[in-house]
Design a protein around this motif. Sequence first.
Motif, PDB file in Angstrom:
ATOM      1  N   LEU A 148     123.043  51.727  56.650  1.00 52.98           N
ATOM      2  CA  LEU A 148     124.192  51.771  55.756  1.00 52.98           C
ATOM      3  C   LEU A 148     125.374  52.455  56.434  1.00 52.98           C
ATOM      4  N   SER A 149     125.096  53.530  57.168  1.00 56.22           N
ATOM      5  CA  SER A 149     126.168  54.206  57.892  1.00 56.22           C
ATOM      6  C   SER A 149     126.784  53.299  58.943  1.00 56.22           C
ATOM      7  N   THR A 150     125.955  52.458  59.564  1.00 55.02           N
ATOM      8  CA  THR A 150     126.459  51.500  60.541  1.00 55.02           C
ATOM      9  C   THR A 150     127.319  50.438  59.860  1.00 55.02           C
ATOM     10  N   ASP A 151     126.861  49.986  58.688  1.00 47.13           N
ATOM     11  CA  ASP A 151     127.597  48.956  57.958  1.00 47.13           C
ATOM     12  C   ASP A 151     128.969  49.460  57.517  1.00 47.13           C
ATOM     13  N   ILE A 152     129.032  50.747  57.188  1.00 43.03           N
ATOM     14  CA  ILE A 152     130.310  51.328  56.788  1.00 43.03           C
ATOM     15  C   ILE A 152     131.012  51.814  58.043  1.00 43.03           C
ATOM     16  N   SER A 153     131.906  51.007  58.541  1.00 38.21           N
ATOM     17  CA  SER A 153     132.588  51.318  59.793  1.00 38.21           C
ATOM     18  C   SER A 153     133.628  52.402  59.583  1.00 38.21           C
ATOM     19  N   ASP A 154     134.132  52.910  60.685  1.00 40.33           N
ATOM     20  CA  ASP A 154     135.184  53.919  60.619  1.00 40.33           C
ATOM     21  C   ASP A 154     136.390  53.410  59.840  1.00 40.33           C
ATOM     22  N   ALA A 155     136.638  52.095  59.957  1.00 40.40           N
ATOM     23  CA  ALA A 155     137.786  51.523  59.258  1.00 40.40           C
ATOM     24  C   ALA A 155     137.625  51.605  57.750  1.00 40.40           C
ATOM     25  N   GLN A 156     136.361  51.571  57.289  1.00 42.41           N
ATOM     26  CA  GLN A 156     136.119  51.636  55.850  1.00 42.41           C
ATOM     27  C   GLN A 156     136.120  53.070  55.330  1.00 42.41           C
ATOM     28  N   MET A 157     136.063  54.037  56.217  1.00 45.96           N
ATOM     29  CA  MET A 157     136.182  55.432  55.805  1.00 45.96           C
ATOM     30  C   MET A 157     137.673  55.748  55.733  1.00 45.96           C
ATOM     31  N   ASP A 158     138.297  55.219  54.719  1.00 45.34           N
ATOM     32  CA  ASP A 158     139.749  55.194  54.613  1.00 45.34           C
ATOM     33  C   ASP A 158     140.305  56.553  54.244  1.00 45.34           C
ATOM     34  N   GLN A 159     141.099  57.104  55.116  1.00 42.15           N
ATOM     35  CA  GLN A 159     141.650  58.443  54.908  1.00 42.15           C
ATOM     36  C   GLN A 159     142.648  58.492  53.755  1.00 42.15           C
ATOM     37  N   ARG A 160     143.075  57.340  53.275  1.00 40.08           N
ATOM     38  CA  ARG A 160     143.978  57.306  52.129  1.00 40.08           C
ATOM     39  C   ARG A 160     143.253  57.515  50.809  1.00 40.08           C
ATOM     40  N   SER A 161     141.936  57.503  50.831  1.00 40.08           N
ATOM     41  CA  SER A 161     141.140  57.519  49.608  1.00 40.08           C
ATOM     42  C   SER A 161     141.383  58.760  48.765  1.00 40.08           C
ATOM     43  N   SER A 162     141.456  58.564  47.464  1.00 38.21           N
ATOM     44  CA  SER A 162     141.552  59.682  46.528  1.00 38.21           C
ATOM     45  C   SER A 162     140.186  60.267  46.215  1.00 38.21           C
ATOM     46  N   PHE A 163     139.126  59.602  46.661  1.00 34.21           N
ATOM     47  CA  PHE A 163     137.772  60.159  46.582  1.00 34.21           C
ATOM     48  C   PHE A 163     137.053  59.821  47.878  1.00 34.21           C
ATOM     49  N   PRO A 164     137.296  60.612  48.928  1.00 37.09           N
ATOM     50  CA  PRO A 164     136.729  60.315  50.255  1.00 37.09           C
ATOM     51  C   PRO A 164     135.251  60.699  50.334  1.00 37.09           C
ATOM     52  N   TYR A 165     134.413  59.836  49.776  1.00 37.43           N
ATOM     53  CA  TYR A 165     132.979  60.113  49.672  1.00 37.43           C
ATOM     54  C   TYR A 165     132.311  60.325  51.026  1.00 37.43           C
ATOM     55  N   PHE A 166     132.974  59.900  52.102  1.00 35.99           N
ATOM     56  CA  PHE A 166     132.401  60.036  53.449  1.00 35.99           C
ATOM     57  C   PHE A 166     132.553  61.454  53.991  1.00 35.99           C
ATOM     58  N   LEU A 167     133.288  62.314  53.288  1.00 39.51           N
ATOM     59  CA  LEU A 167     133.377  63.725  53.657  1.00 39.51           C
ATOM     60  C   LEU A 167     132.265  64.502  52.951  1.00 39.51           C
ATOM     61  N   PRO A 168     131.679  65.514  53.601  1.00 31.52           N
ATOM     62  CA  PRO A 168     130.548  66.240  53.005  1.00 31.52           C
ATOM     63  C   PRO A 168     130.838  66.768  51.608  1.00 31.52           C
ATOM     64  N   GLU A 169     132.058  67.269  51.386  1.00 32.54           N
ATOM     65  CA  GLU A 169     132.347  67.867  50.081  1.00 32.54           C
ATOM     66  C   GLU A 169     132.470  66.832  48.968  1.00 32.54           C
ATOM     67  N   PHE A 170     132.544  65.538  49.311  1.00 36.30           N
ATOM     68  CA  PHE A 170     132.602  64.488  48.298  1.00 36.30           C
ATOM     69  C   PHE A 170     131.364  63.595  48.343  1.00 36.30           C
ATOM     70  N   SER A 171     130.324  64.050  49.005  1.00 34.59           N
ATOM     71  CA  SER A 171     129.102  63.254  49.063  1.00 34.59           C
ATOM     72  C   SER A 171     128.381  63.304  47.723  1.00 34.59           C
ATOM     73  N   GLY A 172     127.438  62.383  47.535  1.00 40.37           N
ATOM     74  CA  GLY A 172     126.695  62.350  46.293  1.00 40.37           C
ATOM     75  C   GLY A 172     125.707  63.497  46.207  1.00 40.37           C
ATOM     76  N   GLY A 173     125.154  63.702  45.021  1.00 40.57           N
ATOM     77  CA  GLY A 173     124.134  64.721  44.840  1.00 40.57           C
ATOM     78  C   GLY A 173     124.643  65.940  44.111  1.00 40.57           C
ATOM     79  N   SER A 174     123.709  66.648  43.496  1.00 38.93           N
ATOM     80  CA  SER A 174     124.080  67.788  42.656  1.00 38.93           C
ATOM     81  C   SER A 174     124.634  68.954  43.461  1.00 38.93           C
ATOM     82  N   THR A 175     124.238  69.094  44.722  1.00 38.96           N
ATOM     83  CA  THR A 175     124.748  70.195  45.539  1.00 38.96           C
ATOM     84  C   THR A 175     126.258  70.074  45.715  1.00 38.96           C
ATOM     85  N   ALA A 176     126.705  68.890  46.123  1.00 40.37           N
ATOM     86  CA  ALA A 176     128.145  68.665  46.294  1.00 40.37           C
ATOM     87  C   ALA A 176     128.861  68.682  44.956  1.00 40.37           C
TER      88      ALA A 176
END
Length: 456
Positions: free
Chosen positions: A208-236
């Motif tokens: 899945l990480s391979t499928d999501i290329s750097d281009a899809q990790m869009d820095q314009r995002s208002s919810f940048p889920y690819f950053l640790p602080e916006f990852s899924g899970g109760s810890t984040a």
Amino acid sequence: MNVDLQNPDTQGTIIYWFRNDLRIEDNQALIDACQNAEKILFVYCHSPSTLHASRWQLPHPGLHRQRFLATALADLRQQLVTRGNQLLEVCACAAEFLPLLARESGSSVIYCEDIAAPYEQDEVLALSAAGLTVHTRWQSTLIDPVDLPFMPDALPDVFTQFRTIIERESVQAPVPLTGPQSLPPLPDNYSQIASKWAIDTHSADAQLSTDISDAQMDQRSSFPYFLPEFSGGSTAACAHVERYLNRKLPHTYKQTRNQLSGLDYSTKFSPWLASGAISARQIFNALKKFEEEHGANEGSYWIWFELLWRDYFRFLHLKYGRRLYFAKGLTDLPIPTHDAGKFTDWCLARTGEAFIDAGMAELAATGYLSNRMRQVLASYLIHELGCNWRAGAAWFEAQLIDYDVYSNQGNWLYIAGRGTDPRNGRRFNIQKQANDHDSDGSYRRLWGKPGSAAND
């Protein structure tokens, strides 16, 4: 479907089926299961058939939502391991797989959360028909239905009336429950079960990480889920709520909530709420402590207001059930029209309306949209393009990181005028919306195609 838990099965192995409740804290169904199990098997079923979008021949959940869910499950796996158990993840339809798992593990009892939407109810009915005892627990609302000052079938059909009653009667949300610090052990034959059915989560996550290329990790995002602080899970999720409150952002929430871009204009709680990584009660409990320390104002009140809207869409399902999914909705209006070509253009951000195309481009690139843009895009599809509201709801289901069956259906019904709202729908003036919320054109430039009018 609430099941009486006064005489639960207290012997042998119990299966706990995670649905949209990917947390251990404030999870009553999980607590009940642990209290009544000698051994317990936690399972999550990755099933593409859960998509209502399949009716419209739309793609399965987008890569953005898949990745966010993968990180949520990774966090849950770690929490279960820390407490002495594991998570079995399988690629299968729950209604077909869980009876097989029950036979293999020697169990006949399943615990899970209650979801009052048609497909999710049918899953439970299928399990019961297969001979399993299924204990469901309603636990996704801030307010417990038993604490409502009316029966669910007497729910007011206007949100303002509902809110007024709740506030007048001082209905309180229960305090969040503390999750178990240790869990019952796995069944003795878990290794054989896992080797037979478990997916290789490491390989799946890597692919899945391979499928999501750097281009899809869009820095314009208002919810940048690819950053640790916006990852899924109760810890984040819990860390995000703490950061949001520590920065005193609730005090400015009402002023900023209609903005279109950025990290701080809205709470950003919805993706974690949708997966159940955090509960509405956990958030509200933290908000009340914030207000006690820093004071309440219109902004912090408005977060309660929005959580109450979320509850209302859930309670509507308890009142109307499957009728909310009919083409006519709750009305006697004609069957909605649909233009497949215009719908495709809307999905692919090529309507020619710069403001609309910018919103659809953001959705495709990030899996996220502001609430304001969601309403504008829905209105345009229904009222300007003459398309079926259920097709739009299905597209959002397939694309949004924070897809929630209750809120998605409720909001599309609201815009289409086929729900309970007395205004018979909301038709937005697109130019006025652009002028009001993107007066300088920055949003259109941010998401517009090079060379388009949006970038002129």
